[in-house]
Enzyme design. Sequence first.
Site, PDB file in Angstrom:
ATOM      1  N   ASP A  65       0.802  -1.276   0.008  1.00 20.50           N
ATOM      2  CA  ASP A  65       0.025   0.033  -0.060  1.00 20.50           C
ATOM      3  C   ASP A  65       0.795   1.124   0.086  1.00 20.50           C
ATOM      4  O   ASP A  65       1.434   1.594   1.115  1.00 20.50           O
ATOM      5  CB  ASP A  65      -1.012  -0.011   1.366  1.00 20.50           C
ATOM      6  CG  ASP A  65      -1.652   1.214   1.314  1.00 20.50           C
ATOM      7  OD1 ASP A  65      -1.897   1.990   0.306  1.00 20.50           O
ATOM      8  OD2 ASP A  65      -2.337   1.424   2.472  1.00 20.50           O
TER       9      ASP A  65
ATOM     10  N   ASP B   7      -1.969   5.781  -5.072  1.00 15.24           N
ATOM     11  CA  ASP B   7      -2.250   4.892  -3.927  1.00 15.24           C
ATOM     12  C   ASP B   7      -2.400   3.391  -4.543  1.00 15.24           C
ATOM     13  O   ASP B   7      -3.595   3.343  -5.041  1.00 15.24           O
ATOM     14  CB  ASP B   7      -3.517   5.568  -3.048  1.00 15.24           C
ATOM     15  CG  ASP B   7      -3.556   4.473  -2.030  1.00 15.24           C
ATOM     16  OD1 ASP B   7      -2.925   3.550  -1.723  1.00 15.24           O
ATOM     17  OD2 ASP B   7      -4.740   4.881  -1.228  1.00 15.24           O
TER      18      ASP B   7
END
Length: 392
Positions: A118, A281
Amino acid sequence: MQLSLKFVTGLLLASSAAFAAQDDIEVNLHRRNLFINAGNQLNVDAFTKHLVKVNNKYKGALENFKRNMGHDHPLLSILLNSIKRDGQGSLSLTDVQDELLWSGDVTFGGQTFGMDFDTGSADSLANPGAYNPKKSSTAKNTWSTFSASYGDGTQARGLVYTDNFEIAGLKAKDVAIGHSFTKFIEDQEPAQGIAGMAFPSIQTFPKKYKPFFESLKEQKAVKSGVFQFTLKAGQGSTLTLGGIDSSKYKGDITYVDVDPSQGFWLTDAKVNGQSIKAIIDSGSTVITGPTAQVRSIVQKINGMSAFNQDGTLMYTYDCNATPNVTISVGGTGFKLSKSQLSFGRTNGQCVLPIVGQDGLPMNAWIVGDTFFQSVSIIFDTDKNRMGFATQA
């Protein structure tokens, strides 16, 4: 040595023998999208609940930023106090499974389990049972606590340990791992944790406990402080650690500077010519922006029909007509393909993976998997920059 993590759809197949036999190490990873069923139908309700969880991640990151840096984030607009929660925490834990996952094996203290990579967070957290410090002779309890809340009512809460770490043959000592006492990712093998790859200024852990890639870099386990995501809808997706794999892209790389003090992989960008702030992201499924900005852009695209789901502005269109969407970074435009612009179907129409939400913690767009599948993205912590190139 440049090391790669290979993403494929299916079960983990790597063995320890592969590490000794190959120069470029590739580990099979697991990818699932439970928003969309076998008939390509989008579960709109589950999807919008997932967006609440993603947005709440940013609320926590901004709170971490203020604690770590002593002031509010420069892009802070409002906190997420207005986010709609269905009964304040009443959402089922199984909603966590409705995410699109890019996960693979890591090892802490000799214990191997899957984690989601992430770039929108900075800490490594593990479900209870995935990592047990009592089973590791090298685990060290820092006695620092952590707490991370998510918009679906789940919470990761526990103690920070340090332990020996390994990923695809790369090793580092005393890497921070959050041992959660509460389950924050429901049973969805192999993913049993989150491995953050953003900058330390948004981390939950105390400053001296760096994100895992920073630890690899400081201990010279990687040749350079560079990692590269090349994500595809089918097989062949990769995360390369410690260098750039030139076989993953074609043409030139467009680089943009990044300010690491802001914590996020943040850059100026444009969507169909309209300027935005974009957080790149890998932990987000689609592209989310402030409602007014999304409406301004999408209403100019032919054939769009708007609808609202739990406060989220969404659009559908005739699946036979591909929308025209180009995301530009550093002056280079990347046009999204037909497959990237169809996020399943609802009521016989294709769903556009660009959505609007009010109550975002910053006036910035969260640019996720939809864009990742069109480009190979280089994250350079040595020169504080990102590079974008068309996938090969």
